[in-house]
Design an enzyme around this catalytic site. Structure first.
Site, mmCIF file in Angstrom:
data_model
loop_
_atom_site.group_PDB
_atom_site.id
_atom_site.type_symbol
_atom_site.label_atom_id
_atom_site.label_comp_id
_atom_site.label_asym_id
_atom_site.label_seq_id
_atom_site.Cartn_x
_atom_site.Cartn_y
_atom_site.Cartn_z
ATOM 1 N N ASN A 290 1.414 -1.552 -3.615
ATOM 2 C CA ASN A 290 0.547 -2.072 -2.558
ATOM 3 C C ASN A 290 -0.525 -1.055 -2.196
ATOM 4 O O ASN A 290 -1.216 -0.594 -3.127
ATOM 5 C CB ASN A 290 1.330 -2.666 -1.373
ATOM 6 C CG ASN A 290 2.343 -1.793 -0.692
ATOM 7 O OD1 ASN A 290 3.366 -1.445 -1.268
ATOM 8 N ND2 ASN A 290 2.089 -1.442 0.548
ATOM 9 N N ASP A 291 -0.694 -0.704 -0.952
ATOM 10 C CA ASP A 291 -1.890 -0.002 -0.466
ATOM 11 C C ASP A 291 -2.348 1.192 -1.317
ATOM 12 O O ASP A 291 -1.525 2.035 -1.682
ATOM 13 C CB ASP A 291 -1.645 0.558 0.930
ATOM 14 C CG ASP A 291 -0.865 -0.375 1.833
ATOM 15 O OD1 ASP A 291 -0.615 -1.516 1.444
ATOM 16 O OD2 ASP A 291 -0.510 0.064 2.929
ATOM 17 N N TRP B 162 5.164 5.924 3.867
ATOM 18 C CA TRP B 162 4.196 4.841 3.959
ATOM 19 C C TRP B 162 2.766 5.388 3.903
ATOM 20 O O TRP B 162 2.550 6.569 3.675
ATOM 21 C CB TRP B 162 4.462 4.013 5.216
ATOM 22 C CG TRP B 162 5.736 3.192 5.119
ATOM 23 C CD1 TRP B 162 6.723 3.298 4.170
ATOM 24 C CD2 TRP B 162 6.150 2.156 6.016
ATOM 25 N NE1 TRP B 162 7.711 2.382 4.415
ATOM 26 C CE2 TRP B 162 7.395 1.670 5.540
ATOM 27 C CE3 TRP B 162 5.606 1.588 7.160
ATOM 28 C CZ2 TRP B 162 8.087 0.639 6.181
ATOM 29 C CZ3 TRP B 162 6.294 0.561 7.799
ATOM 30 C CH2 TRP B 162 7.516 0.089 7.308
ATOM 31 N N SER B 163 1.815 4.518 4.212
ATOM 32 C CA SER B 163 0.414 4.838 3.884
ATOM 33 C C SER B 163 -0.184 5.993 4.672
ATOM 34 O O SER B 163 0.283 6.336 5.754
ATOM 35 C CB SER B 163 -0.441 3.589 4.076
ATOM 36 O OG SER B 163 -0.150 2.716 3.020
ATOM 37 N N ARG C 98 1.307 3.709 12.599
ATOM 38 C CA ARG C 98 1.271 4.106 11.185
ATOM 39 C C ARG C 98 -0.145 4.169 10.594
ATOM 40 O O ARG C 98 -1.097 3.688 11.171
ATOM 41 C CB ARG C 98 2.136 3.181 10.335
ATOM 42 C CG ARG C 98 1.823 1.705 10.440
ATOM 43 C CD ARG C 98 2.831 0.926 9.577
ATOM 44 N NE ARG C 98 2.576 -0.500 9.587
ATOM 45 C CZ ARG C 98 3.140 -1.366 10.425
ATOM 46 N NH1 ARG C 98 3.992 -0.948 11.342
ATOM 47 N NH2 ARG C 98 2.844 -2.649 10.365
ATOM 48 N N ASP D 214 -2.173 -7.054 10.496
ATOM 49 C CA ASP D 214 -0.852 -7.373 9.947
ATOM 50 C C ASP D 214 -0.523 -8.865 10.117
ATOM 51 O O ASP D 214 0.074 -9.476 9.231
ATOM 52 C CB ASP D 214 0.181 -6.514 10.687
ATOM 53 C CG ASP D 214 1.538 -6.536 10.025
ATOM 54 O OD1 ASP D 214 1.614 -6.911 8.844
ATOM 55 O OD2 ASP D 214 2.533 -6.184 10.675
#
Ligand code: DQQ
Length: 583
Positions: free
Chosen positions: A70-71, A130-131, A196, A284
């Protein structure tokens, strides 16, 4: 037999329920932000994926050999090498077990894979990495800020440094023992499950670093601002940099300066009289991204959007199709700002697992402010043009109403097409209903088969010979109250005979005056991706499609006109695209 299949059915039902409830429980603490399929996170592909089984793998859009991505994370250039990190599940084709996978490139086209750069190893990230983003410090050293999930499933912000700065590939990353550097506490009122995706840092006139982090308080989306003297000790500012009611969680915010004159990109810390700022957020709730252009006062740390608002459908978007969690970086070698974005699948989870992979990155795009100051413009990085081969030209061709023209002599499943149309008289334009405020809805109502006044005209890509399948990208011109309205659509309704796929149509109103300008379209076709740039990059739409017949040699390319007026193709140049080295 009946018993065993029904018992396996009830077993899978039970598994599904368990999965659903555990995902709910998980949502009670950490909001996952992606669909969670716990029982599938470690599942290798069910089939042996010979290339004959893989008509949807891309030839020049970035993807790893298998599994979920993903990202895009922490894109940067260091010692002349481009680095792309990305969210990756090393164990399966659904989201889960997330690490930062890592590849490098000399040209943003051909990529060499490295081992994952950041993976769970500290209490501050043991439940997920995570990102996040990279920042190049003034002494040239890169650092990465990223979101870690701690044992309590809280979202916290961590830092990592390259172990060996003399290695241009930066394969080894070391985490600070001081992690986490930013965390929700009893006093700072931060929502621990919605905190985040730290941005690239920028320096203010007071010599302090700033970053923003996506968040929400109830339904109010916000970009929480932090400041630091040394990039290690961070203090939360009293006010967020920006917020908007009823927008939900802001994922992957991006905040950067753009020049008010020309295409040149600016370092993230740039400010001054000829600079505007852009704030992009990924919502989101809707999985759509919006940006505003505005003025940033670095002394007061206030950002005021000039126009447009993040929360409404009429807000500005980089891409009106499948494109999410995007991130820009400043390419200091070529003095440009480059945008990366994740193209999610439109297929079912079962099909993703069968093919053994999910997710692709869009072609990196140079991004700049349009001279009107009203919107951004994007164009695929020029390096991608080195894959062009076998040029096909069509000049000054009449595209009669109700007809189509085949563009032959190229690999229609792997191509780059540039076309411009001239419409001539505009008196046949249909009246524009001011109630049509949503371009996507209008494109859904008026698909390629719906006859219009001027238009639909454009391209049918990934088309089967009998047109049972195609993805059409086209324009319609309407007569508004005091100006013409140009609608650009990407119609996926006939993209595949397989109806299990999401075939949502996409659209955008293009700020182009057809009385004065030609209508241009560039489309990058790559087996299961149709990435289109209308009005010289003013409107972009990416489609994810899975044809059954229009694959490889079965794919055709047509120019078509389904309006009541002839149009001219002033120029069409198309190329087959060579395969890039993709990891
Ligand atoms: N994906 C990451 C999050 C981010 C989301 C997790 C956006 O950090 O908010 O894989 O797609």
């Amino acid at each position: 037999m009946a018993i065993s299949s029904s018992s396996s059915w009830s077993a899978s039902l039970l598994l599904c329920c368990l999965c659903f409830f555990s995902s709910l429980i998980r949502h009670g603490t950490v909001e996952a932000s992606h669909q969670v399929f716990l029982h599938l996170q470690n599942s290798e592909s069910l089939t042996v994926n010979s290339s004959a089984d893989q008509p949807f793998r891309t030839a020049y859009h970035f993807q790893p050999p298998k599994h979920w991505i993903n990202d895009p994370n922490g894109p940067m250039i260091y010692k002349g090498l481009y680095h792309l990190f990305y969210q990756y599940n090393p164990k399966g084709a659904v989201w889960g077990n997330i690490v930062w996978a890592h590849s490098t490139s000399k040209d943003l086209v051909n990529w060499t894979p490295h081992k994952p750069a950041i993976y769970p190893s500290q209490p501050a990230d043991i439940k997920g990495c995570w990102s996040g983003s990279a920042t190049i410090l003034p002494d040239g050293k890169p650092v990465i800020l990223y979101t870690g999930i701690n044992p309590e499933e809280q979202q916290v912000q961590n830092i990592a440094f390259p172990k060996d700065l003399s290695d241009p590939y930066l394969v080894e990353w070391v985490k600070s023992p001081k992690n986490p550097l930013m965390a929700p506490t009893a006093s700072n009122k931060i929502n621990a499950s919605s905190f985040r995706d730290p941005t690239t840092g920028w320096l203010g006139p007071d010599g302090m670093w700033r970053v923003i982090i996506g968040s929400k308080r109830r339904r109010k989306g916000m970009a929480i601002l932090y400041r630091s003297k040394d990039f290690i000790h961070w203090e939360k500012a009293k006010r967020p940099l920006h917020s908007a009611k009823k927008t939900g969680m802001w994922e992957c915010p991006d905040f950067f300066p753009v020049s008010t004159s020309g295409h040149v990109g600016l370092d993230t810390s740039a400010s001054g009289p000829h600079v505007k700022h852009v704030l992009k957020v990924s919502l989101d709730d809707t999985k759509k991204e919006y940006y505003t252009i505005g003025t940033y006062n670095p002394t007061k740390d206030v950002y005021v959007p000039t126009k447009g608002s993040i929360e409404f459908d009429s807000g500005l978007r980089y891409d009106y199709g499948k494109f999410y969690a995007s991130k820009t970086f400043f390419d200091s070698d070529k003095k440009r700002r480059v945008l990366w974005g994740w193209i999610n699948e439109s297929s079912t989870r079962d099909n993703d697992i069968k093919k053994g992979w999910a997710g692709v990155q869009a072609i990196p795009r140079t991004i700049w402010l349009h001279k009107s100051g009203k919107q951004l413009v994007q164009w695929p990085v020029t390096e991608i043009e080195k894959l062009r081969t076998g040029q096909v030209d069509m000049c000054n061709k009449l595209l009669k109403k109700g007809t189509k023209l085949e563009v032959s002599g190229l690999t229609a499943s792997q191509a780059d097409v540039e076309v411009s149309f001239e419409v001539g008289k505009l008196d046949k334009a249909e009246k524009f209903d001011p109630g049509w405020t949503n371009a996507q809805d209008l494109c859904t109502e008026k698909v390629a088969t719906v006859k219009g006044g001027i238009g639909p005209f454009g391209l049918k890509t990934l088309a089967s010979e009998g047109l049972e399948e195609y993805t059409a990208i086209f324009f319609r011109i309407f007569k508004g109250k005091d100006k013409f309205v140009v609608l650009m659509c990407s119609d996926q309704s006939r993209s595949s005979l397989d109806n299990s796929n999401d075939k949502t149509n996409y659209g955008v109103f293009l700020d182009v005056d057809p009385a004065k300008e030609k209508l241009s379209l560039r489309t990058l076709i790559d087996h299961s991706i149709v990435e289109s740039f209308g009005g010289e990059g003013k409107g972009c739409i990416t489609a994810r499609v899975y044809p059954k017949l229009a694959t490889r040699d079965g794919a055709h390319l047509y120019a078509f006109n389904n309006g009541c007026q002839d149009v001219h193709i002033s120029n069409l140049t198309a190329w087959s695209m060579k395969k890039a080295q993709l990891n």
